[in-house]
Each structure stands twice: as C-alpha cells, then as structure tokens.
Scaffold this motif. Structure first.
Motif, PDB file in Angstrom:
ATOM      1  N   LYS A 107       0.829  -1.210   0.000  1.00  0.00           N
ATOM      2  CA  LYS A 107       0.000   0.000   0.000  1.00  0.00           C
ATOM      3  C   LYS A 107       0.859   1.254   0.000  1.00  0.00           C
ATOM      4  CE  LYS A 107      -3.357   2.435   2.897  1.00  0.00           C
ATOM      5  NZ  LYS A 107      -4.134   2.386   4.154  1.00  0.00           N
ATOM      6  N   GLN A 108       1.863   1.266   0.863  1.00  0.00           N
ATOM      7  CA  GLN A 108       2.747   2.422   0.940  1.00  0.00           C
ATOM      8  C   GLN A 108       3.507   2.611  -0.371  1.00  0.00           C
ATOM      9  OE1 GLN A 108       2.579   4.353   3.528  1.00  0.00           O
ATOM     10  NE2 GLN A 108       4.138   5.832   2.891  1.00  0.00           N
ATOM     11  N   SER A 109       3.922   1.480  -0.962  1.00  0.00           N
ATOM     12  CA  SER A 109       4.629   1.574  -2.242  1.00  0.00           C
ATOM     13  C   SER A 109       3.735   2.158  -3.328  1.00  0.00           C
ATOM     14  CB  SER A 109       5.126   0.186  -2.643  1.00  0.00           C
ATOM     15  OG  SER A 109       5.720   0.215  -3.914  1.00  0.00           O
ATOM     16  N   GLN A 110       2.465   1.705  -3.360  1.00  0.00           N
ATOM     17  CA  GLN A 110       1.536   2.231  -4.363  1.00  0.00           C
ATOM     18  C   GLN A 110       1.261   3.717  -4.138  1.00  0.00           C
ATOM     19  OE1 GLN A 110      -1.915  -0.276  -4.164  1.00  0.00           O
ATOM     20  NE2 GLN A 110      -0.871  -2.049  -5.058  1.00  0.00           N
ATOM     21  N   ILE A 111       1.174   4.092  -2.842  1.00  0.00           N
ATOM     22  CA  ILE A 111       0.941   5.505  -2.545  1.00  0.00           C
ATOM     23  C   ILE A 111       2.123   6.349  -3.026  1.00  0.00           C
ATOM     24  CG2 ILE A 111       0.730   7.173  -0.663  1.00  0.00           C
ATOM     25  CD1 ILE A 111      -0.887   5.087   0.856  1.00  0.00           C
ATOM     26  N   GLU A 166       2.152   9.133  -5.875  1.00  0.00           N
ATOM     27  CA  GLU A 166       2.681  10.466  -5.624  1.00  0.00           C
ATOM     28  C   GLU A 166       3.736  10.837  -6.655  1.00  0.00           C
ATOM     29  OE1 GLU A 166       1.886  12.772  -3.492  1.00  0.00           O
ATOM     30  OE2 GLU A 166       0.336  11.674  -2.389  1.00  0.00           O
ATOM     31  N   GLY A 167       4.579   9.837  -7.005  1.00  0.00           N
ATOM     32  CA  GLY A 167       5.595  10.097  -8.018  1.00  0.00           C
ATOM     33  C   GLY A 167       4.984  10.401  -9.382  1.00  0.00           C
ATOM     34  N   ARG A 168       3.952   9.611  -9.755  1.00  0.00           N
ATOM     35  CA  ARG A 168       3.287   9.872 -11.041  1.00  0.00           C
ATOM     36  C   ARG A 168       2.616  11.245 -11.040  1.00  0.00           C
ATOM     37  NH1 ARG A 168       1.527   4.477 -10.420  1.00  0.00           N
ATOM     38  NH2 ARG A 168      -0.562   5.249  -9.875  1.00  0.00           N
ATOM     39  N   ARG A 169       2.027  11.585  -9.907  1.00  0.00           N
ATOM     40  CA  ARG A 169       1.386  12.902  -9.802  1.00  0.00           C
ATOM     41  C   ARG A 169       2.406  14.030  -9.968  1.00  0.00           C
ATOM     42  NH1 ARG A 169      -1.429  15.177  -4.264  1.00  0.00           N
ATOM     43  NH2 ARG A 169      -2.029  17.232  -5.080  1.00  0.00           N
ATOM     44  N   GLU A 170       3.533  13.880  -9.280  1.00  0.00           N
ATOM     45  CA  GLU A 170       4.577  14.894  -9.387  1.00  0.00           C
ATOM     46  C   GLU A 170       5.117  14.977 -10.823  1.00  0.00           C
ATOM     47  OE1 GLU A 170       6.974  17.948  -8.019  1.00  0.00           O
ATOM     48  OE2 GLU A 170       5.307  16.925  -7.022  1.00  0.00           O
ATOM     49  N   ALA A 171       5.296  13.774 -11.435  1.00  0.00           N
ATOM     50  CA  ALA A 171       5.779  13.760 -12.816  1.00  0.00           C
ATOM     51  C   ALA A 171       4.770  14.419 -13.760  1.00  0.00           C
ATOM     52  CB  ALA A 171       6.053  12.327 -13.261  1.00  0.00           C
ATOM     53  N   ALA A 172       3.458  14.145 -13.492  1.00  0.00           N
ATOM     54  CA  ALA A 172       2.432  14.771 -14.335  1.00  0.00           C
ATOM     55  C   ALA A 172       2.458  16.289 -14.193  1.00  0.00           C
ATOM     56  CB  ALA A 172       1.054  14.223 -13.966  1.00  0.00           C
ATOM     57  N   PHE A 173       2.637  16.746 -12.934  1.00  0.00           N
ATOM     58  CA  PHE A 173       2.745  18.189 -12.722  1.00  0.00           C
ATOM     59  C   PHE A 173       3.936  18.763 -13.477  1.00  0.00           C
ATOM     60  CE2 PHE A 173       0.407  18.009  -8.404  1.00  0.00           C
ATOM     61  CZ  PHE A 173      -0.819  18.080  -9.066  1.00  0.00           C
ATOM     62  N   ARG A 174       5.067  18.054 -13.400  1.00  0.00           N
ATOM     63  CA  ARG A 174       6.256  18.536 -14.095  1.00  0.00           C
ATOM     64  C   ARG A 174       6.050  18.546 -15.605  1.00  0.00           C
ATOM     65  NH1 ARG A 174       9.252  21.164 -10.336  1.00  0.00           N
ATOM     66  NH2 ARG A 174       9.588  19.850  -8.473  1.00  0.00           N
ATOM     67  N   ASP A 175       5.425  17.449 -16.133  1.00  0.00           N
ATOM     68  CA  ASP A 175       5.170  17.394 -17.582  1.00  0.00           C
ATOM     69  C   ASP A 175       4.219  18.510 -18.009  1.00  0.00           C
ATOM     70  OD1 ASP A 175       6.802  15.218 -17.734  1.00  0.00           O
ATOM     71  OD2 ASP A 175       5.168  13.727 -17.704  1.00  0.00           O
TER      72      ASP A 175
END
Length: 320
Positions: free
Chosen positions: A207-211, A215-224
């Motif tokens: 669960k923590q890994s998926q979270i 979070e990483g995908r969200r940050e990457a999407a923000f950066r993109d």
C-alpha cells in the motif's frame, strides 16, 4: 576393715546418690514436668533445679523446639476416582508442655495419624487436576484442620507441606501426551499469528509503495504539464513574433518558420524505427525555396549589421 568405716562409705555413697537425684539440670529448649508420687505438680524451665528425692521425680521431658514429622506415603483416591500417591511433612511446636504430656498418649503418633486421615479427606474431595495444580490450597486446608485438632494437646502446627504427589503411570503418560498436544497447538497458533502479521506488514508495504508510486506519477504529471505549458508559451511567443514580422511585410520570417516546421516533420519521418526507406516527396522543390528564404533572411540580417558597423541602429539610439 572396721564396720564403722564401711557404714561411713555406704552413707557417703547414699548421700551422693541423693544429691545427684535431687539436682536436675534442664537444657535449653526443654521443659520437665515434676510429679509427686505420680501426680503432676509443676514444670521445670531450662536451668538448675532441686527436687525432693523419692518424693518427687521427673515425669515427662518435653521438647519445646519446633520439630518435623515425616508423614508416610499413602494412596489416596481423588473425587474423579484417580489414585494418587502423596506424602507430607508436618512442622509442630509444643506450646503447653503439661497438655502435651498428659492430654494425649504418644503425641507424635497421634499427629501423624491425624495428618494421614485429613490428607485422605482433603485430597479425596478434589479432582485430579485440582490436586496437581492447587497444592497451596491443600496445604492451607490441612493446616487449618490439623492445627484446630491439635490445639487441645498444647501443640501448634506451624506448617504442613505436601512433599510429593504422584499419579499412576498411565495417567502420567496421558498427561504428557496432553501437554505435548497443547504445546503443538500453541506453536501452530503462534505460527498462524506470525503469518497473519507478515501478511499485514506486506500489505501495508505494498500500500505504501503504491501511494509513493502514485505520488511520483502525480509529481511527474505536474512537471510534464509545467514543461508543456512552458513549451506552449515559447511556441506562442515565437508565433507572435512571426505574426508581427508578417504584419510588417517580412516574408522571409514566414518562410523561415514554415521551413523549420517542414524540416522537423521530415526529420521525424526519417528517424522512425519502422521506416526503413525514406521517400522524398515531389514537392521537395518547396524545401529548396524555403532554404532560399532562410538564406535571404540571413543575408538581410548580415547586410543590416554591416551597414551599421555592428552598432545599434539609429532609431534605437534616438530612442535611447
């Protein structure tokens, strides 16, 4: 030898015997009872005492120290009809030497038989499991009963301890199997608890890994998105500059812009992994024209710099 000498010797020996029989030394921890012709009169405490010979004599020598009686082993049937071998030790102390001497005959034997009887009573009123697990309770019950029974004898029962409780061999074997099964059960329960805890921890980790991954995908999407926004802003600025140049009548700017886009599209077509053959379109002459436009734009900029000598144009200097 003269008769008078013999009489003197006899009298001396008789006097010595009378003196020895009259002097009594009571050791520490003992009390002696004194009897006058068999009737109790008084008690001698530890120390030196004198009694009247032939008239008084020592009746009982009572030990006032705490002593231990070993109760022999006996077979006792419990409440659930199990045979148990048990023995005990009894700690007693004489409090009243007169009662202990004259209220009961053979004090130790009386206490021993009293203890045997009460052990059978107490142990027989309990189940086997209670007998084996509640030894302190058995000791307390025996102490209360035996002490109350021996109180009229001038004896204080200080402790009663069950020394050994031995069930039959078949019951012992059954108890060993039961204990082994219980331990195996507890081991399986602990193993199951460990597996459960391990699964919970693994699930928590996943669960923590998926979270964190989300979070990483969200940050990457923000950066993109930010990068695309910056690219769009740059593209918009470039388009605005080209539009401004066109509005001023500068055709070379639009030719430069279109030529750049055409070259980029042709580059993507040539570098495609699935494209093994590059076909040059029939309108390739337009590319040449575009290049000519770019060359003209470049020549125009170079001529402008040569006329001004690399300095700032007059119009800008005037404004400055």
């Amino acid at each position: 030898m003269e008769p008078s000498y013999i009489v003197a010797v006899i009298l001396a020996v008789a006097g010595l015997v009378l003196l020895v029989s009259a002097v009594k030394v009571v050791p520490q921890g003992y009390n002696y009872t004194v009897e006058n012709f068999g009737r109790y009169t008084n008690t001698l405490s530890p120390g030196l005492h004198f009694i009247v010979p032939f008239y008084q004599r020592i009746g009982r020598r009572m030990n006032m120290m705490e002593s231990v009686l070993d109760i022999p082993t006996q077979e006792v049937i419990t409440k659930d009809n199990a045979m148990v071998s048990c023995d005990a030790v009894v700690f007693i102390q004489v409090i009243d030497p007169v009662s202990a001497a004259y209220e009961v005959n053979n004090l130790q034997n009386a206490i021993e038989n009293l203890s045997l009887t009460n052990i059978r009573t107490v142990v027989g009123s309990m189940d086997l499991d209670e007998v084996l697990s509640n030894r302190d309770e058995i000791n307390a019950r025996l102490l209360n009963v035996v002490d109350a029974a021996t109180n009229p004898w001038g004896v204080k029962v200080t402790r009663i301890e069950i020394a050994d409780l031995t069930p039959p061999a078949d019951i012992t074997e059954a108890m060993a199997r039961q204990m082994k099964a219980e331990r195996l059960k507890r081991a399986e329960i602990l193993t199951a608890e460990g597996d459960k805890q391990s699964a919970i921890l693994k699930a928590e980790g996943a669960k923590q890994s998926q979270i964190l991954e989300a979070e990483g995908r969200r940050e990457a999407a923000f950066r993109d998105a930010e990068a695309r926004e910056r690219e769009a802003e740059a593209e918009a600025k470039a388009t605005a500059m080209v539009s401004e140049a066109i509005a001023k009548g500068d055709v070379n700017a639009i030719n430069y812009f279109l030529g750049q886009q055409y070259v980029m599209a042709f580059e993507k077509l040539a570098t495609s992994q699935s494209q093994k053959t590059v076909i040059i379109p029939a309108e390739f002459s337009s590319i040449i024209g575009t290049i000519e436009g770019i060359k003209g734009l470049t020549d125009s900029a170079a001529a402008s710099r040569s006329q001004t000598g690399g300095a700032v144009p007059p119009t800008r200097r005037g404004r400055d």
